[in-house]
Design an enzyme around this catalytic site. Structure first.
Site, PDB file in Angstrom:
ATOM      1  CG  HIS A  90     -10.260  -8.002   6.086  1.00  0.00           C
ATOM      2  ND1 HIS A  90      -9.179  -8.455   6.778  1.00  0.00           N
ATOM      3  CD2 HIS A  90     -10.044  -8.343   4.798  1.00  0.00           C
ATOM      4  CE1 HIS A  90      -8.340  -9.049   5.952  1.00  0.00           C
ATOM      5  NE2 HIS A  90      -8.825  -8.991   4.735  1.00  0.00           N
ATOM      6  CD  GLU A 150      -1.682  -2.456   1.284  1.00  0.00           C
ATOM      7  OE1 GLU A 150      -0.554  -2.683   1.774  1.00  0.00           O
ATOM      8  OE2 GLU A 150      -2.464  -3.361   0.960  1.00  0.00           O
TER       9      GLU A 150
END
Lengths: 347, 109
Positions: free
Chosen positions: A150, A81
């Site tokens: 998540h 990321e």
């Protein structure tokens, strides 16, 4: 990568006869449509991230876009990321409009440096010479029984960073129009998609966006304002329906833009109803609800009949899927919050 | 609806193929994620393969005794458009249920 990337589709191909009539789309479909139109409109717009290209994204949001626009404009990245957002900085400096995806909320943590130290302040640092038109899509919040990292609610982290805009849509119509708007803005926008609402279908009118600035009254009411964003808006609408059975007319304010926050919209609603409850999934302490309570209190102190109530997640790491129903504010917890406000008597 | 093909995964380091012992599902069956699909035997062991996702079985490749190479198609599913992604499940849309009732005397001062 060429400086003169062009769309494989003619400009008119995206609209077609459906543009004049409301469509019924899932939020997935609405976001997918919006992304396709952003790429058609702006040859400098690029989509990239983990599995967004060939696979079409783990939630199918970028489904078919690589086939339509080619692997130079819609492409997969390594699982890094910091690299996805670092590359976005460079592409934005070079005149592109990056639309990166961070696959899940919790995966944004490795990219916080790039988001905070570069994307949020490059425009300021360069005195406007290097704007950062980066539209960062982040599937966000909980509710789908996913594993750790998540189901995070990162809005407090991002709204505290000057230079970032933060927005979260509540339904397919909002998702379509807010993403089209975010994808055309010259500023960095963190676009928090409520993954628990990806599959529910709803009307989308591509031709009539309605006002897209600030908060939106999702349901009018006169006794109390329920303030929410993302997936909590749908739950608050259910609560408003149940409260009506008890004679309480709840107004649901869909905040939409979390930064800049619509302080005027909050005050307008709360000063009419004189009672406010804010609902979010994020932990309570220093959550966005605290800022909202402060803003409403500053502006409506003399009008309010009770302190602003917060119904939130708990001050713990987001739990595993088996426990998330105990963590996310449910209908009864929101109704309790409403009842506490209704019962309050100034002493 | 979309069709998804599931190839025989690598069942252990260095294995290149597996022999089908028994199919536990048939074409047309509706299967859930993690439901055993097929028992296969490798040179190391016999194992049941769990389904990677929910869906309707539209095709199974091979029958008992067939040898399938790692990476070759094993089974094809048809999945509805509202199928969850690789992670998580689609939240069930339930009718809103409540235990808390509101009571208030609403003065209009």
């Amino acid at each position: 990568m060429s400086e003169t990337l062009s769309s494989p589709l003619s400009p008119a191909a995206g609209d077609g006869p459906a543009a004049s009539a409301p469509l019924t789309l899932s939020m997935q479909g609405a976001l997918n449509r919006a992304l396709g139109e952003v790429l058609e409109d702006n040859p400098k717009a690029l989509i990239f991230g983990e599995d967004v290209g060939r696979l079409g994204g783990v939630f199918r949001i970028t489904d078919g876009l690589q086939a339509r626009f080619g692997a130079e404009r819609v492409f997969d990245t390594p699982l890094a990321e910091s690299g996805i957002l670092g590359m976005s900085v460079g592409l934005a400096m070079a005149g592109f409009h990056p639309i990166p995806e961070v696959q899940f909320d919790g995966f944004a943590y490795p990219a916080v440096n790039q988001i905070v130290s570069q994307i949020g302040r490059m425009n300021y640092r360069s005195r406007g010479a290097l704007p950062m038109p980066v539209t960062l899509r982040v599937p966000s919040f909980g509710g789908i029984r996913a594993p750790e990292l998540h189901g995070e609610s990162l809005e407090s982290l991002f709204v505290h960073v000057p230079g970032l805009k933060v927005v979260s849509p509540a339904d397919p119509h909002q998702a379509y129009h807010l993403l089209r708007l975010a994808g055309s803005m010259p500023d960095p926008v963190i676009f928090m998609e409520p993954k628990a609402r990806y599959w529910q279908k709803g009307p989308v009118d591509p031709a009539d966006a309605g006002a897209l600035e600030g908060a939106r009254i999702a349901r009018p009411g006169r006794h109390l304002t329920l303030i929410a964003w993302g997936a909590m808006v749908a739950r608050c609408l259910q609560v408003a329906e149940l409260a009506a059975e008890d004679g309480i007319e709840v107004e649901v304010l869909d905040l939409r833009w979390l930064s800049p926050i619509d302080a005027d919209g909050l005050a307008e609603s709360a000063s009419r109803t004189r009672r406010a409850v804010v609902v979010h999934e994020a932990p309570r302490s220093s959550g966005l609800g605290a800022e909202i309570a402060a803003l409403v209190t500053e502006r409506c102190f003399n009008t309010l009949k009770a302190p602003v109530e917060r119904v939130t997640g708990f001050d713990v790491p987001y739990p595993s899927g088996d426990l998330e129903d105990e963590y996310i504010p449910n209908i009864d917890r929101i109704l309790f919050g409403i009842q506490r406000v209704l019962e309050h008597r100034r002493g | 609806m979309a069709e998804l093909s599931f190839p025989l995964p690598d069942l252990g380091e260095g294995l290149i193929e597996a022999t089908i012992l028994e199919w536990l599902v048939a074409e047309g069956d509706q299967v859930e994620r993690n439901q055993p699909l097929v028992e296969v035997e490798t040179t190391k062991s016999a194992v049941e393969l769990p389904s990677p996702q929910a869906g309707t079985v539209v095709k199974v490749h091979g029958e008992a005794g067939s040898v399938i190479a790692v990476g070759d198609p094993l089974i094809v599913f048809e999945v509805p458009d509202d199928t969850a992604g690789i992670v998580g499940t689609v939240p069930a849309e339930k009718a809103p249920a409540r235990r808390v009732r509101l009571s208030a005397v609403l003065d209009d001062d």
